[in-house]
Motif scaffolding. Structure first.
Motif, PDB file in Angstrom:
ATOM      1  N   VAL A  65       0.665  -1.355   0.258  1.00 50.69           N
ATOM      2  CA  VAL A  65       0.189   0.227  -0.260  1.00 50.69           C
ATOM      3  C   VAL A  65       1.021   1.098   0.043  1.00 50.69           C
ATOM      4  O   VAL A  65       2.054   1.378   1.342  1.00 50.69           O
ATOM      5  N   VAL A  66       0.894   1.960  -0.791  1.00 51.73           N
ATOM      6  CA  VAL A  66       1.491   3.424  -1.203  1.00 51.73           C
ATOM      7  C   VAL A  66       0.835   4.805  -0.077  1.00 51.73           C
ATOM      8  O   VAL A  66      -0.258   4.294  -0.962  1.00 51.73           O
ATOM      9  N   ALA A  67       0.667   5.112   0.862  1.00 53.75           N
ATOM     10  CA  ALA A  67      -0.557   5.436   1.677  1.00 53.75           C
ATOM     11  C   ALA A  67       0.740   6.658   2.355  1.00 53.75           C
ATOM     12  O   ALA A  67       1.445   6.614   3.043  1.00 53.75           O
ATOM     13  N   ASN A  68      -0.294   7.409   2.883  1.00 55.96           N
ATOM     14  CA  ASN A  68       0.358   8.695   4.131  1.00 55.96           C
ATOM     15  C   ASN A  68      -1.165   8.849   5.122  1.00 55.96           C
ATOM     16  O   ASN A  68      -2.125   8.492   4.971  1.00 55.96           O
ATOM     17  N   GLN A  69      -1.331   9.905   5.962  1.00 54.60           N
ATOM     18  CA  GLN A  69      -1.862  10.125   6.255  1.00 54.60           C
ATOM     19  C   GLN A  69      -3.461  10.509   5.732  1.00 54.60           C
ATOM     20  O   GLN A  69      -4.709  10.443   6.660  1.00 54.60           O
ATOM     21  N   THR A  70      -3.528  11.052   4.408  1.00 56.88           N
ATOM     22  CA  THR A  70      -4.788  11.144   4.205  1.00 56.88           C
ATOM     23  C   THR A  70      -5.331   9.763   3.103  1.00 56.88           C
ATOM     24  O   THR A  70      -6.510   9.566   3.286  1.00 56.88           O
ATOM     25  N   SER A  71      -4.866   8.672   3.193  1.00 51.29           N
ATOM     26  CA  SER A  71      -5.722   7.507   3.157  1.00 51.29           C
ATOM     27  C   SER A  71      -6.803   7.015   3.869  1.00 51.29           C
ATOM     28  O   SER A  71      -5.785   6.053   5.242  1.00 51.29           O
ATOM     29  N   VAL A  72      -7.656   7.229   4.146  1.00 54.04           N
ATOM     30  CA  VAL A  72      -8.857   6.981   4.997  1.00 54.04           C
ATOM     31  C   VAL A  72      -9.978   6.400   4.206  1.00 54.04           C
ATOM     32  O   VAL A  72     -10.327   7.097   2.886  1.00 54.04           O
ATOM     33  N   ILE A  73     -10.799   6.311   5.293  1.00 54.87           N
ATOM     34  CA  ILE A  73     -12.358   5.356   5.049  1.00 54.87           C
ATOM     35  C   ILE A  73     -12.912   6.569   5.306  1.00 54.87           C
ATOM     36  O   ILE A  73     -13.199   6.346   7.063  1.00 54.87           O
ATOM     37  N   PHE A  74     -14.126   7.186   5.221  1.00 54.01           N
ATOM     38  CA  PHE A  74     -14.722   8.546   6.042  1.00 54.01           C
ATOM     39  C   PHE A  74     -16.129   7.699   5.833  1.00 54.01           C
ATOM     40  O   PHE A  74     -16.512   7.125   4.992  1.00 54.01           O
ATOM     41  N   LYS A  75     -16.702   7.990   7.308  1.00 51.54           N
ATOM     42  CA  LYS A  75     -18.055   7.690   7.986  1.00 51.54           C
ATOM     43  C   LYS A  75     -18.315   8.440   8.495  1.00 51.54           C
ATOM     44  O   LYS A  75     -18.307   9.943   8.617  1.00 51.54           O
ATOM     45  N   THR A  76     -20.542   8.344   8.296  1.00 55.52           N
ATOM     46  CA  THR A  76     -21.160   9.135   8.050  1.00 55.52           C
ATOM     47  C   THR A  76     -21.328   9.927  10.070  1.00 55.52           C
ATOM     48  O   THR A  76     -22.167  10.899   9.520  1.00 55.52           O
ATOM     49  N   ASP A  77     -20.603   8.884  10.471  1.00 56.02           N
ATOM     50  CA  ASP A  77     -20.807   9.523  12.006  1.00 56.02           C
ATOM     51  C   ASP A  77     -19.429   9.845  12.516  1.00 56.02           C
ATOM     52  O   ASP A  77     -19.191  10.347  13.997  1.00 56.02           O
ATOM     53  N   ASN A  78     -18.683  10.863  11.843  1.00 53.07           N
ATOM     54  CA  ASN A  78     -18.116  11.882  12.467  1.00 53.07           C
ATOM     55  C   ASN A  78     -16.783  11.542  12.440  1.00 53.07           C
ATOM     56  O   ASN A  78     -15.469  11.497  12.974  1.00 53.07           O
ATOM     57  N   THR A  79     -16.140   9.558  12.072  1.00 52.33           N
ATOM     58  CA  THR A  79     -15.531   8.804  12.115  1.00 52.33           C
ATOM     59  C   THR A  79     -14.274   8.465  10.581  1.00 52.33           C
ATOM     60  O   THR A  79     -15.025   8.301   9.971  1.00 52.33           O
ATOM     61  N   PHE A  80     -13.200   8.346  10.430  1.00 51.34           N
ATOM     62  CA  PHE A  80     -12.787   7.582  10.088  1.00 51.34           C
ATOM     63  C   PHE A  80     -12.091   6.199  10.149  1.00 51.34           C
ATOM     64  O   PHE A  80     -11.493   6.719  11.700  1.00 51.34           O
ATOM     65  N   SER A  81     -10.855   5.613   9.275  1.00 54.36           N
ATOM     66  CA  SER A  81     -10.385   4.563   9.670  1.00 54.36           C
ATOM     67  C   SER A  81      -8.698   4.604   8.535  1.00 54.36           C
ATOM     68  O   SER A  81      -9.527   4.805   7.392  1.00 54.36           O
ATOM     69  N   HIS A  82      -8.167   4.461   9.033  1.00 52.41           N
ATOM     70  CA  HIS A  82      -6.685   4.024   7.875  1.00 52.41           C
ATOM     71  C   HIS A  82      -7.072   3.285   7.439  1.00 52.41           C
ATOM     72  O   HIS A  82      -7.180   2.673   7.467  1.00 52.41           O
ATOM     73  N   LEU A  83      -6.326   3.732   5.953  1.00 59.49           N
ATOM     74  CA  LEU A  83      -7.362   2.515   4.921  1.00 59.49           C
ATOM     75  C   LEU A  83      -5.858   1.662   5.767  1.00 59.49           C
ATOM     76  O   LEU A  83      -7.107  -0.305   5.043  1.00 59.49           O
ATOM     77  N   VAL A  84      -5.069   1.630   5.287  1.00 55.78           N
ATOM     78  CA  VAL A  84      -4.035  -0.003   6.029  1.00 55.78           C
ATOM     79  C   VAL A  84      -4.911  -0.755   6.956  1.00 55.78           C
ATOM     80  O   VAL A  84      -4.953  -1.851   7.558  1.00 55.78           O
ATOM     81  N   ASP A  85      -5.132   0.516   8.243  1.00 59.52           N
ATOM     82  CA  ASP A  85      -5.509  -0.715   9.478  1.00 59.52           C
ATOM     83  C   ASP A  85      -7.301  -1.361   8.635  1.00 59.52           C
ATOM     84  O   ASP A  85      -6.632  -2.676   9.555  1.00 59.52           O
TER      85      ASP A  85
END
Length: 407
Positions: A65-85
């Motif tokens: 995975v080529v990634a940095n801190q912007t590599s996230v998946i957004f959620k409607t409850d105002n959370t996000f998870s990092h793609l790698v995690d």
């Protein structure tokens, strides 16, 4: 077919359940994330969020995975998870992370060498592509069967994430590894402007014959790299792009996470293509303040309406003119730009007493040509300078049409 649909649906439900435990977006400084995510989720679905489309492509493969801190998946409850995690929690076999300039967590200074390491959270090896090598080596790609590229760009030629994209595609093509791009919006995608880079001035801050503001998403840009045969020896990358939904190039998009330490908000991102020219001069562009790329000044610009003193901070350990009073202009309330604004640069040049010390050698790399400096030194007007870009821009726009994915 029905079995695959059911399987993908179950995976997506598991993914959503996992994401509820991830950290709140309101923890990111300088940004109003909660507002942004709710707004953006109602209009734009980024590629990373389309898990039902790409999870089946990862099954049974060893993933880099080529990634940095912007590599996230957004959620409607105002959370996000990092793609790698998230991929790891879904039992996707991620074996290695590749990080661009500023590092995997996005905290290194511009130009600062980033070393290889181990991610403290996932224990995965991190390979820096802004350290001893910018192109992945054969050894670094060993046992990887698919590469995911998911990094938020800002649409400027000298922003180095597209250079990292080039080298990822090139190395992958040479080793027969497919590349999957999770596309994201271009916050400066609403216009195209600037001189076309002349290839004799190619560098990591400008690798391709495109204007400074290129008007393409990462996915579109990757298609152009392939289509124009810009990879070494004309190799072709096996490319798959997970497109966004509900995105157009005219859609306003406020980035919910800083793409790099010195672009803290939408104002800085919008001004960045115009103010980054100052990196090739003796003028400070706000580094060492909390209004990076929203102010500019130097000790040599007297009688200016604004002043500030650059000091070391996160993302700028030793800012230009550190500890010295810089006189200049505050652009924090400037209206959104829809073209490059050369007036900032030209006015600063005219106000500098010792003009022979204004430009440095980096300016030509940023401009992609020696012409712009000569035009400014020759007192050409903004209109005359921009007219000299017209032929190149017209040709570029015609070429670009072949690769756009969005209106």
């Amino acid at each position: 077919m029905h079995l695959n649909v059911l399987k993908n649906t179950v995976l997506l439900l598991v993914f959503i359940m996992i994401s509820f435990g991830c950290r709140s977006m309101s923890s990111t400084k300088n940004l109003n994330e909660a507002h942004v995510v709710l707004k953006n989720d109602s209009t734009i679905i980024v590629g990373a969020n389309r898990t039902d489309v790409y999870l089946p492509l990862l099954e049974g493969k060893k993933i880099g995975v080529v990634a940095n801190q912007t590599s996230v998946i957004f959620k409607t409850d105002n959370t996000f998870s990092h793609l790698v995690d998230s991929l790891l929690q879904l039992n996707v076999e991620v074996t290695k992370v590749f990080s661009p300039e500023h590092g995997f967590r996005g905290t290194a200074d511009a130009g600062e060498v980033v070393k290889d390491g181990i991610d403290t959270k996932t224990k995965l090896p991190i390979v820096s592509l802004y350290g001893s090598n910018k192109k992945p080596t054969t050894d670094q790609l060993k046992n990887i069967e698919l590469l995911i590229f998911d990094i938020q760009d800002v649409g400027a030629r000298f922003y180095t994430y597209i250079s990292t994209l080039h080298y990822i595609m090139e190395a992958a093509a040479e080793h027969g590894i497919p590349v999957l791009i999770l596309d994201r919006p271009n916050p400066n995608g609403h216009y195209i402007d600037g001189p076309i880079l002349e290839m004799e001035h190619k560098s990591f801050v400008g690798m391709h014959p495109v204007p400074i503001v290129h008007g393409m998403t990462i996915g579109e840009y990757a298609q152009m790299i392939n289509g124009q045969n810009w990879l070494l020896n004309g190799v072709q990358c096996d490319l798959t792009i997970i497109e966004m939904e509900h995105y157009t190039h005219d859609t306003f998009y406020e980035l919910p996470i800083k793409p790099s330490p010195n672009l803290p908000n939408s104002q800085s991102i919008n001004l960045y293509p115009s103010l980054c020219f100052f990196e090739g001069t003796n003028v400070n562009a706000g580094r060492g303040t909390d209004t990076q790329f929203q102010v500019y000044g130097s000790p040599f610009l007297k009688d200016q309406p604004f002043s500030y003193t650059p000091k070391p901070n996160s993302g700028s350990k030793h800012p230009k003119h550190e500890g010295k009073v810089c006189y200049g202009v505050d652009l924090t309330e400037e209206k959104q730009l829809h073209q490059l604004n050369l007036a900032y640069l030209m006015k600063a040049y005219q106000a500098t007493e010792s003009k022979t010390e204004f430009f440095n050698s980096f300016f030509t790399k940023l401009a992609g040509s020696k012409k712009l400096q000569k035009q400014i030194e020759g007192n050409l007007s903004v209109t005359e300078i921009k007219q000299s870009w017209k032929t190149g821009l017209d040709a570029y726009k015609k070429m670009r049409k072949k690769y756009v994915l969005y209106n």
